[in-house]
Scaffold this motif. Structure first.
Motif, PDB file in Angstrom:
ATOM      1  N   LEU A  41     -47.263  -7.180  -0.401  1.00 53.43           N
ATOM      2  CA  LEU A  41     -45.650  -5.616  -0.381  1.00 53.43           C
ATOM      3  C   LEU A  41     -46.766  -5.041   0.636  1.00 53.43           C
ATOM      4  O   LEU A  41     -46.059  -5.424   1.725  1.00 53.43           O
ATOM      5  N   HIS A  79     -44.740  -6.187   4.069  1.00 52.17           N
ATOM      6  CA  HIS A  79     -43.648  -4.709   4.673  1.00 52.17           C
ATOM      7  C   HIS A  79     -44.458  -3.977   5.639  1.00 52.17           C
ATOM      8  O   HIS A  79     -44.030  -2.617   5.398  1.00 52.17           O
ATOM      9  N   LEU A 115     -42.711   1.228  -3.731  1.00 53.43           N
ATOM     10  CA  LEU A 115     -42.651   0.400  -3.836  1.00 53.43           C
ATOM     11  C   LEU A 115     -43.706   0.305  -4.114  1.00 53.43           C
ATOM     12  O   LEU A 115     -43.335  -0.702  -5.522  1.00 53.43           O
ATOM     13  N   THR A 116     -44.799   1.053  -4.035  1.00 54.37           N
ATOM     14  CA  THR A 116     -46.341   0.094  -5.328  1.00 54.37           C
ATOM     15  C   THR A 116     -46.269   0.580  -6.375  1.00 54.37           C
ATOM     16  O   THR A 116     -46.264  -0.273  -6.991  1.00 54.37           O
ATOM     17  N   VAL A 144     -44.026  -1.742  -8.438  1.00 51.86           N
ATOM     18  CA  VAL A 144     -44.686  -3.102  -8.614  1.00 51.86           C
ATOM     19  C   VAL A 144     -45.455  -2.496  -9.867  1.00 51.86           C
ATOM     20  O   VAL A 144     -46.070  -3.166 -10.944  1.00 51.86           O
ATOM     21  N   VAL A 187     -41.178  -9.110  -4.624  1.00 53.59           N
ATOM     22  CA  VAL A 187     -41.667  -8.004  -3.394  1.00 53.59           C
ATOM     23  C   VAL A 187     -40.727  -9.192  -1.973  1.00 53.59           C
ATOM     24  O   VAL A 187     -41.090  -8.412  -1.056  1.00 53.59           O
ATOM     25  N   VAL A 191     -36.770  -5.262  -0.938  1.00 54.90           N
ATOM     26  CA  VAL A 191     -36.794  -4.924  -0.831  1.00 54.90           C
ATOM     27  C   VAL A 191     -37.231  -4.617   0.228  1.00 54.90           C
ATOM     28  O   VAL A 191     -37.408  -3.695   0.988  1.00 54.90           O
ATOM     29  N   THR A 196     -38.222  -1.115   2.402  1.00 58.33           N
ATOM     30  CA  THR A 196     -39.247  -0.546   3.534  1.00 58.33           C
ATOM     31  C   THR A 196     -38.707  -0.120   4.780  1.00 58.33           C
ATOM     32  O   THR A 196     -39.360   0.700   4.889  1.00 58.33           O
TER      33      THR A 196
END
Length: 551
Positions: A8, A12, A84-85, A88, A112, A117, A121
């Protein structure tokens, strides 16, 4: 999970160098002008932003950053990647209920590396999709724990003194309410909750009473949300984006697949086939997941019926997570007991997906768009004409950017260096043919610079035929273009004097309609595959008659 997190931030992490795009300046300007709370309580404040969608969480999240970081975009993008972390991490915790850690990690690797995604980002205005998904996953986790407790109690014939609705489920309902406030796409979550399969190591069957009773807080949350939404939006509460009628145009499925699955046509077809085979395999081998397989497509597609043929990658974030889990679970089921073949298959699929991401047209288009926004935005802030607000399809971007720069108290976007003079034109060849051709026209060169127009680079021109009508009651403008077939038509918006500016070509269908409320003039454009260009005559939008034909 750790490899997915590393991927990730590796794939990103370039977002940390990004600038403002699309709706960002207008959202921040509204926060600077009104504060955060009025966007959830004052209908007039919210409707100044949008009259048909309601997502106050977006303003809450960006408002938090505004007070911390002002006009320094780095902090916003760090927040974006942290959101987004969290997705996950929560998804991994949820997936472990049904699959092994390695299968969950592989699913999240696929997720990811998906185009949706990347769409999240790289654009701050899309953060509420990620945070809404995180809130939904947290709600799912609490509900799943409730089901597990109910099964354990049933297996040991627990005391009837147990509360009908565990306290954790009220928390699950509250998280669901927050997810709805983030984005309407999460409203169908209770359908998914009701169809969750039990884990393979969990005892007994899940009775429907055990499923539905814990959903009472979610039902209450939905009613409160709908009432709140209606109070803020009024009669347009359920109209979706603009005036597009609900549609399940088959072309929309093709668009959705191309936004969800990256790469060339063969890769898209292969990905679609693998998802279909995964559904068939799991339907036959895991009977407990059948209700979920039936419900998921409805829950994913239903919120987007109004814009189905116009989907963008960000709209498919939930679909990307579901498809990744389907593929990983089906592969695990197919190669169970064959660890060597399983590792080889995971390696091949993982590399194909990663390669598809790196070559994704969605990724390249979005990176080019971000560079375009930054180049034009910085040019305006260095002294470009105010009329440049019409050069992008999102015309308000630059107007809001200039106003936001003037409001800032802790940072500034402006620079003192000189700028290239002249009027801005998104199609310099057309502008050079105007009576005011003596004006110096400048344009974006596609590579990060504003440059003067060069007549030597212009292609041969032909006459485009346009029939344009306007409904005087609804102000809807309709058009029919010709004589050429195909989908290479666009429109140029021309700003009123005294700030000369002409937009970049904005794609339009050969026949179409749109509400018209602006004072811009416009001209239709056709660019042939052979390189020549056709233009209609200039249409005055301020005095557009009921019927108008132009050769």
């Amino acid at each position: 999970m750790v490899p997915a997190l590393v991927l990730l931030w590796t794939l990103h992490g370039s977002a940390l160098a990004s600038w403002w795009t699309r709706d960002d300046p207008c959202l921040l300007r509204s926060i600077a002008e009104h504060g955060i709370v009025p966007h959830g309580l004052d209908p007039a404040v919210w409707r100044a932003l949008s009259s048909n969608v309601f997502m106050p969480w977006q303003l809450l999240s960006l408002g938090f950053d505004w007070h911390l970081f002002g006009l320094a975009p780095l902090g916003y993008y760090v927040h974006q990647l942290l959101a987004l972390t969290l997705v996950v991490v929560l998804a991994h915790r949820l997936f472990l209920r049904w699959v092994s850690p390695s299968t969950s990690g592989f699913a999240l690797w696929l997720f990811v590396a998906s185009a949706p995604v990347f769409g999240i980002t790289q654009q701050l205005m899309n953060r509420h999709y990620a945070e809404g998904l995180a809130l939904s996953l947290a709600s799912l986790l609490l509900y799943a724990n409730t089901l597990r407790s109910a099964q354990n109690d049933a297996s040991v014939k627990s005391s009837p003194s147990r509360p009908l609705i565990p306290p954790t489920n009220y928390a699950s309902g509250l998280l669901y309410f927050a997810a709805c406030a983030a984005k309407e796409v999460f409203v169908p979550l209770p359908l998914v909750l009701a169809s969750l399969p039990r884990g393979p190591a969990e005892p007994g069957r899940i009775q429907w009473s055990q499923r539905l009773r814990p959903l009472l807080p979610h039902g209450l949350a939905l009613l409160v949300y709908l009432a709140w939404r209606f109070a803020m939006l009024g009669g347009s509460s359920f109209s979706g984006y603009g005036n597009r009628p609900p549609s399940l145009d088959p072309a929309g499925f093709s668009v959705a697949l191309r936004r969800l699955l990256t790469g060339p046509d063969w890769a898209v077809a292969l990905g679609a086939g693998l998802i279909a085979l995964s559904v068939v395999l799991l339907w036959n081998r895991r009977r407990g997941v059948r209700p979920l397989l039936l419900v998921l497509p409805v829950a994913i597609v239903a919120p987007w019926i109004g814009i189905f043929p116009h989907l963008e990658a960000r709209h498919l974030l939930i679909a990307a997570l579901a498809a990744s889990l389907l593929l990983a679970t089906a592969l695990d089921e197919l190669l169970a007991g064959r660890p060597v073949y399983r590792r080889i298959a995971i390696g091949i699929v993982g590399l194909v997906v990663l390669g598809g991401f790196l070559e994704s047209p969605v990724r390249s288009r979005q990176q080019a768009s971000a560079l375009h926004y930054r180049t034009e935005g910085e040019w305006v802030l260095r002294g470009g004409p105010a009329g440049l607000q019409t050069t992008l399809a999102d015309g308000a971007f630059l107007e809001c950017l200039v106003d936001l720069d003037g409001r800032s108290t802790n940072a500034t976007l402006s620079e003192t260096s000189d700028t290239t003079g002249g009027g801005y034109c998104g199609d310099p060849c057309w502008c050079l043919s105007l009576p005011t051709a003596s004006e110096t026209w400048v344009h974006y060169d596609g590579h990060g610079a504003i440059v003067p127009a060069d007549p030597a680079s212009c292609a041969p021109e032909r006459v485009l035929e346009a029939e344009v009508t306007r409904d005087p009651k609804t102000s809807v403008v309709s058009w029919s273009l010709g004589p050429w077939s195909g989908d290479h038509y666009s429109v140029l918006l021309v700003s009123p004097d005294p700030s000369p500016a002409v937009s970049v070509p904005i794609s339009v269908p050969r026949q179409g309609s749109t509400p018209w409320v602006g004072d811009h003039s416009f001209v239709f454009r056709y660019e042939s595959p052979e390189g020549w260009v056709g233009y209609s005559s200039l249409i005055d939008g301020t005095s557009l008659s009921t019927e108008l034909s132009t050769p």
